[in-house]
Enzyme design. Structure first.
Site, PDB file in Angstrom:
ATOM      1  CG  ASP A  65      -4.829   5.484  -1.084  1.00  0.00           C
ATOM      2  OD1 ASP A  65      -5.372   6.159  -1.910  1.00  0.00           O
ATOM      3  OD2 ASP A  65      -5.302   4.727   0.020  1.00  0.00           O
ATOM      4  CG  ASN A 100     -10.403   0.816   0.938  1.00  0.00           C
ATOM      5  OD1 ASN A 100      -9.832   1.466  -0.225  1.00  0.00           O
ATOM      6  ND2 ASN A 100     -11.203   1.934   0.349  1.00  0.00           N
ATOM      7  CD1 TRP A 108      -3.254   1.772   0.661  1.00  0.00           C
ATOM      8  CD2 TRP A 108      -1.418   2.572   1.818  1.00  0.00           C
ATOM      9  NE1 TRP A 108      -2.615   2.817   0.756  1.00  0.00           N
ATOM     10  CE2 TRP A 108      -2.225   3.245   1.383  1.00  0.00           C
ATOM     11  CE3 TRP A 108      -0.457   3.011   3.050  1.00  0.00           C
ATOM     12  CZ2 TRP A 108      -2.507   4.799   2.239  1.00  0.00           C
ATOM     13  CZ3 TRP A 108      -0.226   3.865   3.447  1.00  0.00           C
ATOM     14  CH2 TRP A 108      -1.211   4.982   3.087  1.00  0.00           C
ATOM     15  CG  ASP A 148     -13.114   9.548  -2.035  1.00  0.00           C
ATOM     16  OD1 ASP A 148     -12.891   8.930  -1.458  1.00  0.00           O
ATOM     17  OD2 ASP A 148     -12.317   9.755  -3.499  1.00  0.00           O
ATOM     18  CG  ASP A 149     -15.571   7.304   2.515  1.00  0.00           C
ATOM     19  OD1 ASP A 149     -16.515   7.305   2.487  1.00  0.00           O
ATOM     20  OD2 ASP A 149     -14.633   6.344   2.682  1.00  0.00           O
ATOM     21  CG  ASP A 208     -12.019   2.414  -3.127  1.00  0.00           C
ATOM     22  OD1 ASP A 208     -10.775   1.291  -2.708  1.00  0.00           O
ATOM     23  OD2 ASP A 208     -11.608   3.292  -2.130  1.00  0.00           O
ATOM     24  CB  CYS A 243      -9.439   3.201  -6.156  1.00  0.00           C
ATOM     25  SG  CYS A 243      -9.134   3.648  -5.413  1.00  0.00           S
ATOM     26  CE  LYS A 303     -10.445   6.790  -5.501  1.00  0.00           C
ATOM     27  NZ  LYS A 303     -10.538   7.940  -4.737  1.00  0.00           N
TER      28      LYS A 303
END
Ligand code: GLA
Length: 690
Positions: free
Chosen positions: A513, A447, A168, A333-334, A445, A491, A443
């Site tokens: 990131d 995670n 990461w 984003d989030d 993702d 992502c 986007k």
């Protein structure tokens, strides 16, 4: 072009510069003949009659020579195919037929009820290979392993293996080492492509950036995977790869069922690592990346600026500043959905947070559109927080092993996308979301890795590893078909899901990131070995870089670093001074001028980012642009001139920055002065043929 020998047992695929040939023996063994420069069919036929070596009983003449080594018989190399039935394991095939359709060659074999079809397709100089397995018998078959292809290199001494490794915030780092006897295995057992390795290897013996033979292989699969590079006892080298890390079971094929492996693509180039990269880039722009001839806009992303603390008003303020500096796509984003005020809650509930967006996303999207920008959002559909309405309603929709601890990386669990009810739920949620507001960009993702990938109650739970990826692909395909104007970015905590498979369904990828402009140079250098700048998203963020290392760098250095890919801005624009905003506006408009070269041109890596001066150059038609970075100037020594590539030595070029006229031959052989000085300095130099 595909040519077939008269006896129907030798096949030759030819691309613009390369050739690939295989041969079927009288005993139905499929042998590799040639991969390298173009040859004639007669050359392939001459290779086909060369006898196999005779070995004592401790070695197999087939090892290192077969196109797709199966398990069983006189073979000791790692099998590409391993099949188990109730009675036995292994494969003994008979050839059935070949079928040719344009450049697509299919070689069909049968072992009882199992039909094995090897597919070959030449696209530019990339050979795409994959395999389909059809169970036409009455009984189920277990696929323990089914690789997409095995690649065979010619006999040479001193092979070197290049790979992209990382973690990461440090993805895609290039490393090379001599290959020694035995196997080098890279892959992912994490359920996604992973930050640790891009599914790509390159082998050479003496190539440089601009010269020499390079063999590259890249897998198109976004789940767990494995590529094994083996130097066999007689020094022959084979590369085998496919979905799944282990051989403990991929899928159970019931009667009538089929499995298609991902594509494993191979490229031979004699233009060194630079030539190989340019060929990979051209292939992906032509055949893999959707709408690759369209420019990607300059985006703003809110993540580093506002993290989870967002509101409609505050995003609107950011959007106005973004529009003023020339941003073309504004991405929230989030933090916009469910009860997502931190990473502890909300994943799974894909409706706007009513406190933050009381009238949904449409008012913000309309505001962004009125500012002349496109509007985008962030989602992470494959995940769920235990603190979510979705989890409370369907606690059994996650991957889990009964009676075992559930690992809650980032307070989240992985949904079991192999379940049809989960697939249907996600489709409905996302389709509704994309219909609820004018959303232009998503986007997407991912995670966390798989850890407790169980499926209680399913007779063959390990299938969820493959079926998750198939369901992800199907969901993306369905959403793209229903919302053809929506663009997707892949992502996974940065660059955790970058491969040719996801690339064929997304328009760009979030590279890392890590937005530190210096670290990024090395990440981008590795990334560019295989993937084009057209998909490589890069943001300018704040200085000092408080996310990572507190490094201080000039706005110019940050911009020139990010301008090597798809430019984005991710800093807190409300904190930037008027001067900084004005300077940012100048960089954005310069980027728009060079964008066609960066996103669609040929990339030449002039100097790698190893400490001092590094640079890349893009060439397209009569235009070229150089992006140069000086990390540190040592001992007061003059910064070396940059020898350019891809120019016409007989032409002259005007430098748009200085107005100077340069002769092509001089730029190619003696170089261009950059005027860079000190630490963390950078420049953009545009050249136009006159
Ligand atoms: C991941 C992504 C980031 C950001 C956060 C949001 O880490 O890589 O860019 O979207 O998730 O939670």
């Amino acid at each position: 072009m595909l040519e077939i020998s008269e006896n129907g047992r030798t096949w030759l695929l030819t691309g613009p510069a390369s050739g690939y040939a295989v041969h079927l023996t009288e005993g139905d063994e499929l042998l590799h003949l040639h991969w390298g420069p173009r040859i004639a069919l007669a050359d392939a036929e001459a290779l086909a009659v060369r006898p196999l070596p005779v070995y004592r009983p401790f070695e197999s003449p087939l090892d290192g020579r077969e196109e797709y080594p199966v398990e069983g018989g006189p073979r000791f190399a790692r099998p590409a195919l391993s099949v188990r039935t109730e009675e036995r394991r292994g494969t003994e095939w008979r050839f059935e037929a070949h079928e040719a359709e344009g450049d697509h060659l299919r070689l069909r074999f049968r072992d009882g009820g199992l039909v094995i079809t090897l597919h070959y397709r030449m696209r530019h100089d990339v050979v795409e290979r994959w395999v389909t397995l059809d169970n036409e018998g009455p009984a189920p078959l277990e696929l323990l392993r089914a690789d997409a292809a095995t690649w065979t290199l010619p006999d040479r001494e001193g092979w070197r293996l290049s790979q992209l490794h990382g973690r990461w915030a440090a993805e895609s780092l290039l490393t090379a080492a001599p290959l020694t006897h035995g196997e080098k295995v890279i892959g992912s057992r994490r359920g996604h492509t992973g930050h640790q390795h891009l599914p790509w290897v390159a082998l050479d013996t003496d190539a440089t950036e601009e010269r020499g033979e390079v063999y590259g292989c890249a897998l198109g699969w976004s789940g767990s995977w494995r590529i094994a590079v083996a130097q066999l006892p007689d020094a022959r080298v084979q590369i085998t790869g496919g979905a799944g890390y282990d051989d403990s079971g991929l899928l159970l094929l019931a009667a009538g069922e089929s499995y298609t492996t991902p594509v494993f693509a191979g490229l031979w180039s004699d233009g060194g690592f630079g030539g190989a990269s340019r060929a990979w880039h051209a292939y992906q722009r032509a055949y893999v990346v959707p709408d690759a001839d369209r420019d990607r806009p300059v985006l703003f992303n809110s993540w580093e600026a506002t993290e989870f603390d967002i509101s409609e008003e505050q995003q609107g303020a950011l959007a106005r500043r973004a529009a003023a500096i020339g941003v073309e796509l504004f991405v929230v984003d989030d933090g916009w959905f469910g009860r997502r005020t931190s990473d502890r809650a909300g994943l799974g509930d894909w409706t706007p947070n009513p406190d933050r967006f009381p009238k949904g996303l449409a008012p913000l999207a309309d505001h962004v559109h009125a500012l002349g920008m496109q509007f985008g959002i962030w989602v992470e559909p494959e995940m769920v927080n235990p603190d979510s309405d979705l989890y409370r309603a369907h606690p059994d929709w996650v991957q889990y092993q009964p009676g075992r601890t559930r690992t809650e990386f980032r307070n989240q669990l992985v949904l079991n996308l192999a379940r049809e009810d989960v697939q249907e739920y996600l489709w409905r949620q996302l389709d509704t979301l994309l219909s609820s507001a004018p959303i232009d960009y998503v986007k997407w993702d991912f995670n966390r890795c798989f850890t407790d990938a169980g499926w209680p109650g399913d007779p063959y739970p390990q299938r969820l590893w493959v079926d998750h990826v198939r369901a992800l692909y199907a969901l993306l395909d369905r959403l793209r078909a229903a919302h053809p104007d929506v663009v997707f970015e892949s992502c996974s905590g940065g660059g955790g899901r970058i491969d040719l498979g996801i690339m064929s369904r997304t328009d760009q990828v979030w590279t890392s990131d890590n937005t530190d402009p210096l670290d990024r140079l090395a990440i981008q250098h590795g990334f560019s070995q295989i993937h084009p700048a057209r998909v490589m998203a890069a943001w300018v963020t704040d200085s000092p870089n408080t996310q990572l290392n507190d490094r201080v760098s000039s706005l110019g250095f940050r911009f020139v670093s990010a301008m090597a890919g798809v430019l984005g801005v991710g800093g807190d624009l409300t904190q930037w001074t008027e001067e900084e905003l004005a300077e940012a506006g100048d960089w954005v408009s310069l980027y728009k001028e060079i964008r066609p070269l960066v996103q669609h041109g040929d990339l030449h890596r002039l100097r790698p980012p190893t400490g001092g001066l590094s640079a890349v150059q893009y060439v397209r038609g009569d235009e070229s642009v150089v992006l140069a970075w000086l990390q540190a100037q040592s001992y007061g020594e003059p910064v070396p001139a940059l020898r350019l590539r891809g120019l016409d030595p007989t032409a002259s070029y005007e430098c748009l920055e200085t107005g100077e006229i340069h002769r092509g031959a001089v730029l190619l052989h003696h170089g261009l002065d950059t005027a860079l000085r000190g630490d963390l300095d950078a420049a953009v130099i545009r050249l136009r043929r006159i």
